[in-house]
Design an enzyme around this catalytic site. Structure first.
Site, PDB file in Angstrom:
ATOM      1  N   LYS A 117     -26.760  71.288   6.300  1.00  0.00           N
ATOM      2  CA  LYS A 117     -27.130  72.672   5.992  1.00  0.00           C
ATOM      3  C   LYS A 117     -28.449  73.086   6.629  1.00  0.00           C
ATOM      4  CE  LYS A 117     -24.519  73.385   1.755  1.00  0.00           C
ATOM      5  NZ  LYS A 117     -23.719  72.160   1.796  1.00  0.00           N
ATOM      6  N   GLU A 201     -35.101  76.515  -0.859  1.00  0.00           N
ATOM      7  CA  GLU A 201     -35.207  77.865  -0.313  1.00  0.00           C
ATOM      8  C   GLU A 201     -35.377  78.881  -1.432  1.00  0.00           C
ATOM      9  OE1 GLU A 201     -31.577  78.215   1.885  1.00  0.00           O
ATOM     10  OE2 GLU A 201     -30.440  78.949   0.170  1.00  0.00           O
ATOM     11  N   ARG A 293     -13.438  74.450   7.970  1.00  0.00           N
ATOM     12  CA  ARG A 293     -12.098  74.040   7.514  1.00  0.00           C
ATOM     13  C   ARG A 293     -11.381  75.263   6.979  1.00  0.00           C
ATOM     14  NH1 ARG A 293     -13.217  74.658   2.185  1.00  0.00           N
ATOM     15  NH2 ARG A 293     -15.248  73.943   1.433  1.00  0.00           N
TER      16      ARG A 293
END
Length: 489
Positions: A117, A201, A293
């Site tokens: 990420k 974050e 996906r």
């Protein structure tokens, strides 16, 4: 162009069945591997060939060396991983290529990039995609994390650097809670993903969770299939998905679609994928992750666009060009997907299990049910609690909600508790009917829902008993029914 004539499906349940159906329509032979506890799975009988993998029930879908070996012995051309399990394993994708098998999905380096990420956030920011303020490198040390959190300013969110599905994710509103939440997030990350790395974050309070469906071929063509609103979540895991978003204005919609298409073109992405954003109250959008996906919620997009996403995945993997330009894709109506899980909403959503004693499914225009469930099926306890997905479609939002209400009332699974009663309550809630919800919807509304609706299964059973009694009376007394009034003849 590569020829794909035989596909091994490295998955189970409804997604395995969904891929098998796509293969049959493309006249491709389907092969499945299955664990010992899945021997009675309907997808096992529907596949053209099936091969057991003995041992741990989960390992059957994770031990890719065995899966690849079986694929080669069965003379398969390609492997489709579905979602979950090995679908986002760059190592598995690379192993397929190394063994002369086509991996039906993105290239290994893209899976690796977006599986990290932090790396994906840096990559997307570099090409102009808006991201949330936060760390760009892994955080392992608690004190370093505490310092970063103070710099960003609370509330913040701690996320597992490797993984998804809401695992290893904790929201911290106050500095005093940081230590406890940091330990909790890292421990869960280690448990599910094998690594305790996290990133930190800024936390956006009650945003909308919007994702853009991307389809990209190997020839540089990229199109979007619109957005999905996945805001209704529990513990960061999606419960209901909708397309189009009832609240998103068209300007923001077009902006997010353009950003997503442009980003995938610049990165040279191939196959299907989903670019996910948080959108705040002022319509500011921030990239959060990319799923490399097919998504659980892909059916809602298929219904409003008419595009078979699984078939496109297979054709792209074979080297085919996209069959349409962006302007040729037509969006029609609203679609809603309800994830049907074996869990008890009245007991903190604890997983449930058992045998399907009675199974009544909804139908009619605009109703689709993706599931591998059937009456008499004994539910394994080794896997995720999702039993399937109920999808409804109508020309407008009001009609879609009405159809959902009717379909959910028709849907009965007896033998263990499910979350169908929760869905029945949601579609009757004024806030939902108005299309006014965000990621905090369930936190706010759970307490007011009457989840005793599970007893409707018992009510349905009572109706059957009454009907049986009535039919017996009719037979014994030579009666016929006219408008529910019984008369002799």
């Amino acid at each position: 162009m590569k020829k794909i004539s035989k596909v091994l499906v490295a998955n189970r349940g409804e997604i395995a069945l969904r891929i098998i159906r796509a293969c049959k329509e493309l006249e491709i032979t389907s092969v499945v591997v299955f664990s010992e506890v899945d021997v009675n799975g309907v997808w096992v009988t529907r596949a053209d060939e099936c091969y057991p993998i003995v041992g741990n029930p989960i390992d059957a879908y994770l031990k890719y060396d065995k899966i690849i070996d079986l694929a080669k012995k069965a003379s398969c051309d390609a492997i489709h991983p579905g979602y979950g399990f090995l679908s986002e394993s760059a190592e598995f994708a690379q192993a397929c290529e190394d063994n002369g098998l086509i991996f039906i999905g993105p290239k290994p380096h893209h899976i690796e990039l977006f599986g990290d990420k932090m790396a994906s956030k840096v990559a997307m920011k570099k090409i102009g995609v808006p991201v949330l303020e936060g760390t760009n490198t892994p955080v392992i040390d608690e004190e370093e994390g505490r310092r970063i959190a103070l710099e960003i300013g609370y509330p913040i969110i701690i996320k597992a650097a490797f993984g998804g599905g809401g695992r290893g994710m904790r929201i911290v509103h106050f500095a005093n809670d940081f230590s406890k939440m940091f330990d909790s997030a890292t421990n869960e990350s280690i448990k599910y993903f094998g690594k305790g790395d996290v990133f930190i974050e800024k936390y956006v309070q009650n945003p909308r969770h919007i994702e853009i469906q991307i389809v990209a071929d190997q020839h540089g063509n990229v199109v979007h299939l619109g957005e999905r609103d996945c805001s209704i979540q529990r513990r960061h895991q999606k419960v209901i998905e909708i397309t189009p978003s009832p609240l998103l204005n068209d300007e923001v919609r077009q902006k997010l679609c353009k950003i997503s298409v442009d980003a995938m073109k610049q990165l040279g992405y191939e196959s299907v994928g989903t670019v996910e954003f948080l959108v705040d109250e002022k319509d500011n959008a921030y990239f959060i992750e990319m799923n490399t996906r097919v998504q659980v919620e892909h059916p809602v997009t298929e219904i409003v666009t008419g595009v078979d996403i699984i078939q496109r995945m297979i054709e792209i993997a074979a080297g085919d060009k996209l069959k349409y330009l962006q302007e040729q894709i037509q969006f029609r109506g609203y679609a809603i997907e309800f994830r049907i899980n074996s869990e008890d909403p009245q007991n903190n959503f604890m997983p449930t299990a058992g045998t399907v004693i009675k199974y009544l499914t909804p139908g009619g225009p605009g109703v689709r049910l993706d599931t591998s469930l059937y009456s008499g099926y004994e539910l394994p306890t080794s896997y995720d609690s999702m039993l399937g997905k109920l999808i409804v479609w109508a020309l407008d939002w009001k009609g879609a909600v009405a159809k959902a209400r009717r379909a959910l009332d028709e849907f009965h699974i007896e033998g263990f508790k499910t979350n169908i009663p929760l869905h029945r309550e949601i579609v009757r809630d004024t806030t939902f009917k108005e299309g006014s919800f965000d990621t905090g919807y369930l936190d706010v509304n759970m307490n007011k829902f009457n989840l005793e609706a599970q007893s409707s299964i018992a009510d349905e059973e009572e109706k059957f008993l009454k009907l049986e009694k009535t039919l017996k009376i009719i037979k014994e007394n030579n009666l016929i029914s006219v408008n529910n009034n019984f008369t002799l003849y």
